[in-house]
Design a protein around this motif. Structure first.
Motif, PDB file in Angstrom:
ATOM      1  N   HIS A 401       0.843  -1.196   0.000  1.00  0.00           N
ATOM      2  CA  HIS A 401       0.000   0.000   0.000  1.00  0.00           C
ATOM      3  C   HIS A 401       0.883   1.252   0.000  1.00  0.00           C
ATOM      4  N   PRO A 402       1.739   1.401  -1.008  1.00  0.00           N
ATOM      5  CA  PRO A 402       2.715   2.497  -0.995  1.00  0.00           C
ATOM      6  C   PRO A 402       2.193   3.838  -1.486  1.00  0.00           C
ATOM      7  N   ASP A 403       0.876   3.943  -1.723  1.00  0.00           N
ATOM      8  CA  ASP A 403       0.260   5.215  -2.098  1.00  0.00           C
ATOM      9  C   ASP A 403       0.909   5.797  -3.361  1.00  0.00           C
ATOM     10  N   GLN A 404       1.394   7.058  -3.272  1.00  0.00           N
ATOM     11  CA  GLN A 404       1.938   7.711  -4.469  1.00  0.00           C
ATOM     12  C   GLN A 404       3.191   7.033  -5.014  1.00  0.00           C
ATOM     13  N   ALA A 405       3.824   6.177  -4.214  1.00  0.00           N
ATOM     14  CA  ALA A 405       5.061   5.526  -4.663  1.00  0.00           C
ATOM     15  C   ALA A 405       4.798   4.265  -5.481  1.00  0.00           C
ATOM     16  N   THR A 406       3.533   3.885  -5.659  1.00  0.00           N
ATOM     17  CA  THR A 406       3.231   2.626  -6.359  1.00  0.00           C
ATOM     18  C   THR A 406       3.812   2.609  -7.768  1.00  0.00           C
ATOM     19  N   GLU A 407       3.458   3.600  -8.580  1.00  0.00           N
ATOM     20  CA  GLU A 407       3.954   3.614  -9.958  1.00  0.00           C
ATOM     21  C   GLU A 407       5.458   3.855 -10.034  1.00  0.00           C
ATOM     22  N   PRO A 408       6.058   4.749  -9.214  1.00  0.00           N
ATOM     23  CA  PRO A 408       7.522   4.876  -9.239  1.00  0.00           C
ATOM     24  C   PRO A 408       8.256   3.574  -8.940  1.00  0.00           C
ATOM     25  N   ILE A 409       7.715   2.743  -8.046  1.00  0.00           N
ATOM     26  CA  ILE A 409       8.350   1.443  -7.770  1.00  0.00           C
ATOM     27  C   ILE A 409       8.387   0.602  -9.039  1.00  0.00           C
ATOM     28  N   VAL A 410       7.246   0.531  -9.710  1.00  0.00           N
ATOM     29  CA  VAL A 410       7.155  -0.280 -10.924  1.00  0.00           C
ATOM     30  C   VAL A 410       8.076   0.274 -12.007  1.00  0.00           C
TER      31      VAL A 410
END
Length: 489
Positions: A401-410
Motif C-alpha cells: 500500500h505504498p500510495d503515491q510511490a506505487t507507480e515509481p516502484i514499478v
C-alpha cells in the motif's frame, strides 16, 4: 432562489428557451452513490428544497454540459454540507423526474458563494428520497449473507430495528440534530448497541471489500493488522530466501514504520532497507509489540505454544536463574513461582531485584537491536544518483500500500530490470490525469490501477512477465509482481 422563475414546480416541467438556469441555495444533504453519480439536496428557501444530480454516466446525447469520472470526482471534493452555492442546472432524464415527487435538476459544476462558518459540522437534513410507490416497486436487494442487512436486534427488552437508532449517536455518542426522532440509548444499552453496530458494520465492510475473483474466503483472511506478515511469507515463498538476500537485499519503498522490513530481517533473516521520505519518531512500545509477535510466530513454527517470548533465560551475579518454561496451571497466579529457583529454594529479595533489573536491561537491549536500515528519501532520480549502488544491488523492490510511490516502484524496477512486488491501494487519480488504460479508459479505481500497472511495457515478455495474485488478508489484497528473465520461478 431560481432565477427568472416565479413558480419552480410548474416551470420545471415546461420547455425552456435556455437549457440551463441558475439555482442558488444551501447544501443540506449530500451523498456519493458511486464513482459516476452523486446528488445534493439544496434548500432554496424555507419552503422549497430540490435535488441536484451530478453524473458522468448520462447516456443522453445532447447535454448542456457533460462530466467525465475524474471531473465528477473533482466536483465531489468541493462539496461541503452547509455551504451556500450557485449552480447552472438543466433538466435531468424523465426517468429521474418520474421517480421523485419534488423538484429535481442536473448540473455539472457549482460555485461556493458562502462557506459554512459554524464551529461544529453542519447537521444534515434527511435525504428527500424517492416516491413511496417507486420504492415499493424497486425494493433494495438485501442478500441474507450480508451482515449489515440484519435489521433486528435485542439490546433492550423489546425487539427493535437499526432504523430506530440515531447512527450519529451510536458512532460518536453525540447528535447534532435538534429535532432528532431516533433513539439515543445510554449506559449498558448504549454499549451493547454500539458493540453490535461495530461488529456488523465491520463484517459488512469485509464482505463489500472482497473482490469477485478473490479465492480466499472471508473467514480465512487475517485482520488488516497482520498484512505485513502475510506479505513477507508470500515473498519468501515466491522468490526464495536466498534470492531475496542476494546483493544489497530488499528495498522496502514507502515502508512507513518498517514493519515489513522488521519481519523480513528479524523473522526470516533477510536484509531489508526501508526507503521512506517521512522521518518517523520511533516508539518503543511499537517495536516491543512487533518483536513479541515475531518471537511468538517463530516459536509456533518451531512447534512451540507461542509463549517463548515470555520465557527468557536470565543470568545474575549470583548464578544461573531460569524462569519457568510454562506457567503452572495449579498456581494461584500470585507470582510466587517467580520467587523459587531451579533447586526449589526461595530467592533472596535482593536477588529478585537483581533479576528484575537484568530482565529490564535485556529487554531494552533487545529493543535497541530490533531495528532496520532506513533511508529518508524519495524513490526518484535523486535516489538513483545518490544511492545507485544500493539500487543496482537490490534483489527486489517492494511496496505494501505504498500510495503515491506505487507507480515509481514499478517504473524504477522495470528501468533497472529488477523484480518488484507491490500491493496497490489508493489511486490518486486526480493527481495523475495522464494515466490511461489500453482501451483509453481513465484510471479511477484500484482495479483500474492494477490493470494499468499490468499493461506496463515489458517488451512483450522478453524481459519478463507481469503477474498478480490475491493475498489472504482484509482490504486491498492483490499483489502485482514482476519477474525478469532469469529470476527464480
Amino acid at each position: 432562489m431560481l432565477a427568472e422563475e416565479d413558480d419552480p414546480n410548474q416551470t420545471h416541467r415546461q420547455e425552456q428557451d435556455s437549457p440551463c438556469r441558475q439555482l442558488i441555495g444551501q447544501i443540506v444533504h449530500a451523498r456519493k452513490c458511486n464513482k459516476s453519480f452523486f446528488f445534493l439536496d439544496v434548500r432554496v428557501d424555507e419552503q422549497l428544497k430540490c435535488t441536484v444530480l451530478f453524473r458522468s454516466d448520462d447516456p443522453r446525447e445532447q447535454l448542456p454540459q457533460r462530466l467525465s469520472d475524474s471531473e465528477l470526482a473533482a466536483q465531489w471534493r468541493k462539496v461541503r454540507r452547509g455551504d451556500t452555492i450557485c449552480l447552472q442546472v438543466f433538466d435531468p432524464s424523465q426517468e429521474e423526474v418520474s421517480r421523485r415527487d419534488h423538484l429535481v435538476y442536473q448540473a455539472a459544476d457549482f460555485t461556493v458563494l458562502t462557506a459554512w462558518s459554524g464551529h461544529v459540522p453542519f447537521p444534515p437534513e434527511p435525504a428527500m428520497g424517492f416516491k413511496q410507490s417507486d420504492v415499493a416497486s424497486h425494493p433494495r436487494q438485501q442478500p441474507e449473507a450480508k451482515a449489515d442487512t440484519v435489521v433486528a436486534i435485542t439490546p433492550a427488552s423489546d425487539q427493535v430495528s437499526w432504523e430506530d437508532y440515531c447512527k450519529f449517536w451510536i458512532n460518536s455518542h453525540r447528535c447534532l440534530k435538534k429535532d432528532c426522532q431516533k433513539k439515543h440509548p445510554t449506559g449498558e444499552e448504549y454499549a451493547s448497541v454500539q458493540a453490535m453496530w461495530v461488529k456488523e458494520r465491520t463484517q459488512a465492510r469485509r464482505e463489500r471489500s472482497k473482490m469477485q475473483d478473490d479465492p480466499h474466503a472471508i473467514s480465512s483472511k487475517v485482520p488488516h493488522s497482520r498484512r505485513a506478515l502475510i506479505f513477507c511469507r508470500w515473498l519468501v515463498h515466491t522468490f526464495g530466501k536466498d534470492y531475496l538476500n542476494s546483493g544489497t537485499g530488499v528495498l522496502d519503498v514507502a515502508g512507513g514504520k518498517g514493519e515489513i522490513s522488521l519481519f523480513l530481517t528479524h523473522m526470516f533473516g533477510i536484509h531489508s532497507t526501508v526507503v521512506e521520505p517521512k522521518v518517523r519518531k520511533d516508539k518503543s512500545y511499537q517495536r516491543r509489540n512487533l518483536m513479541e509477535v515475531i518471537q511468538k510466530e517463530l516459536d509456533i513454527e518451531a512447534g512451540g505454544d507461542g509463549r517463548f517470548y515470555k520465557r527468557i533465560a536470565l543470568s545474575s551475579p549470583t548464578g544461573q536463574i531460569s524462569l519457568p518454561c510454562h506457567p503452572n496451571p495449579e498456581s494461584s497466579g500470585d507470582g510466587a513461582s517467580e520467587n523459587i529457583n531451579d533447586d526449589g529454594c526461595e530467592i533472596e529479595e535482593h536477588d529478585q531485584e537483581t533479576i528484575k533489573k537484568e530482565r529490564k536491561r535485556l529487554k531494552k537491549q533487545q529493543r535497541d537491536q530490533f531495528v532496520v536500515p532506513r533511508l529518508n528519501t524519495l524513490l526518484d532520480s535523486q535516489f538513483e544518483e545518490h544511492h545507485g549502488d544500493m539500487l543496482e544491488g537490490a534483489s527486489i523492490l517492494i511496496g505494501m500500500h505504498p500510495d503515491q510511490a506505487t507507480e515509481p516502484i514499478v517504473d524504477m524496477a522495470l528501468k533497472h530490470k529488477k523484480p518488484f512486488a507491490v500491493v496497490p491501494c489508493c489511486v490518486f487519480g486526480q493527481e495523475n490525469p495522464h494515466r490511461r488504460l489500453s482501451n483509453g479508459g481513465e484510471v479511477n479505481t484500484t482495479l483500474d490501477l492494477i490493470q494499468y500497472l499490468m499493461e506496463k511495457d515489458t517488451s512483450n515478455g522478453v524481459l519478463g512477465t507481469m503477474h498478480k495474485e490475491f493475498l489472504a488478508f482484509d482490504g486491498m489484497n492483490i499483489v502485482v509482481f514482476y519477474r525478469p528473465t532469469g529470476s527464480p520461478q
